[in-house]
Design a protein around this motif. Structure first.
Motif, PDB file in Angstrom:
ATOM      1  N   ARG A  83       0.838  -1.216   0.000  1.00 42.00           N
ATOM      2  CA  ARG A  83       0.000   0.000   0.000  1.00 42.00           C
ATOM      3  C   ARG A  83       0.869   1.259   0.000  1.00 42.00           C
ATOM      4  O   ARG A  83       0.569   2.229  -0.694  1.00 42.00           O
ATOM      5  N   PHE A  86       2.300   1.614  -3.443  1.00 41.96           N
ATOM      6  CA  PHE A  86       1.238   2.031  -4.358  1.00 41.96           C
ATOM      7  C   PHE A  86       1.021   3.542  -4.272  1.00 41.96           C
ATOM      8  O   PHE A  86       0.889   4.216  -5.293  1.00 41.96           O
ATOM      9  N   ARG A  87       1.034   4.082  -3.044  1.00 41.08           N
ATOM     10  CA  ARG A  87       0.816   5.515  -2.851  1.00 41.08           C
ATOM     11  C   ARG A  87       1.889   6.362  -3.539  1.00 41.08           C
ATOM     12  O   ARG A  87       1.628   7.493  -3.936  1.00 41.08           O
ATOM     13  N   TYR A  89       3.183   5.792  -6.432  1.00 46.92           N
ATOM     14  CA  TYR A  89       2.894   5.840  -7.872  1.00 46.92           C
ATOM     15  C   TYR A  89       1.491   6.318  -8.220  1.00 46.92           C
ATOM     16  O   TYR A  89       1.237   6.671  -9.359  1.00 46.92           O
ATOM     17  N   GLU A  90       0.571   6.298  -7.289  1.00 47.61           N
ATOM     18  CA  GLU A  90      -0.819   6.600  -7.631  1.00 47.61           C
ATOM     19  C   GLU A  90      -1.046   8.071  -7.935  1.00 47.61           C
ATOM     20  O   GLU A  90      -0.331   8.939  -7.452  1.00 47.61           O
ATOM     21  N   CYS A  96      -5.622   5.157  -8.079  1.00 43.93           N
ATOM     22  CA  CYS A  96      -5.129   4.303  -9.157  1.00 43.93           C
ATOM     23  C   CYS A  96      -3.822   4.879  -9.702  1.00 43.93           C
ATOM     24  O   CYS A  96      -3.490   6.034  -9.452  1.00 43.93           O
ATOM     25  N   ILE A  97      -3.094   4.044 -10.419  1.00 41.44           N
ATOM     26  CA  ILE A  97      -1.856   4.480 -11.063  1.00 41.44           C
ATOM     27  C   ILE A  97      -2.157   4.706 -12.532  1.00 41.44           C
ATOM     28  O   ILE A  97      -2.621   3.800 -13.225  1.00 41.44           O
ATOM     29  N   PHE A 135      -5.124  -1.015  -6.952  1.00 45.37           N
ATOM     30  CA  PHE A 135      -4.228  -1.604  -5.962  1.00 45.37           C
ATOM     31  C   PHE A 135      -4.088  -3.108  -6.195  1.00 45.37           C
ATOM     32  O   PHE A 135      -2.998  -3.661  -6.088  1.00 45.37           O
ATOM     33  N   PHE A 138      -1.790  -3.681  -9.103  1.00 47.05           N
ATOM     34  CA  PHE A 138      -0.436  -3.343  -8.673  1.00 47.05           C
ATOM     35  C   PHE A 138       0.142  -4.479  -7.838  1.00 47.05           C
ATOM     36  O   PHE A 138       1.292  -4.884  -8.024  1.00 47.05           O
ATOM     37  N   THR A 139      -0.672  -5.028  -6.934  1.00 47.36           N
ATOM     38  CA  THR A 139      -0.233  -6.146  -6.094  1.00 47.36           C
ATOM     39  C   THR A 139       0.136  -7.350  -6.951  1.00 47.36           C
ATOM     40  O   THR A 139       1.169  -7.983  -6.735  1.00 47.36           O
TER      41      THR A 139
END
Length: 143
Positions: A83, A86-87, A89-90, A96-97, A135, A138-139
């Protein structure tokens, strides 16, 4: 007399009882294979033994409740790390990215990419085809 609730609300106990077919309080390689098979996947006996060895904390070749709880704690830690990544790149506030946010994040790390390169990177892991990475996508990409 009140029954004391476990810290995980009984969730891991329920997982254990579901996997522990013979109700001996431990999960064997056979029980693990049966569970994997029930989920539509296959696992060889050797793979099951190796999986147990990697998780088994007391060396008895079986998984106990404590092993499952440690495994769950490790998964929660991994999810939190994902997480945080992810933050980075989002697209702020979008959850979302996007190709734009990916390009910007990579640029901030000194890695220059064209918009087209970022679009290709997004498309590679964009499972639902909406042009952005959630996410979950991305995972899947990170694992």
């Amino acid at each position: 007399m009140a029954v004391k609730e476990s810290p995980l609300g009984g969730a891991m106990e329920r997982v254990m009882s579901r996997l522990d077919a013979d109700s001996d309080g431990k999960i064997s390689a056979t029980e693990l294979r049966d569970c994997v098979r029930a989920s539509g996947e296959e696992m060889t006996a050797e793979e099951a033994e190796e999986a147990l060895k990697a998780i088994d904390s007391d060396g008895d070749g079986l998984l106990g409740l404590e092993d499952l709880m440690k495994l769950e704690a490790g998964e929660e830690e991994k999810t939190e790390c994902l997480r945080k990544a992810f933050r980075v790149y989002e697209m702020k506030g979008e959850g979302c990215i996007t190709a734009t946010s990916l390009r910007e994040a990579l640029g901030n790390m000194g890695e220059r990419r064209t918009a087209e390169e970022c679009e290709v990177m997004i498309r590679t892991f964009d499972i639902d085809g909406n042009g952005v990475l959630s996410f979950e996508e991305f995972t899947a990409m990170m694992l």
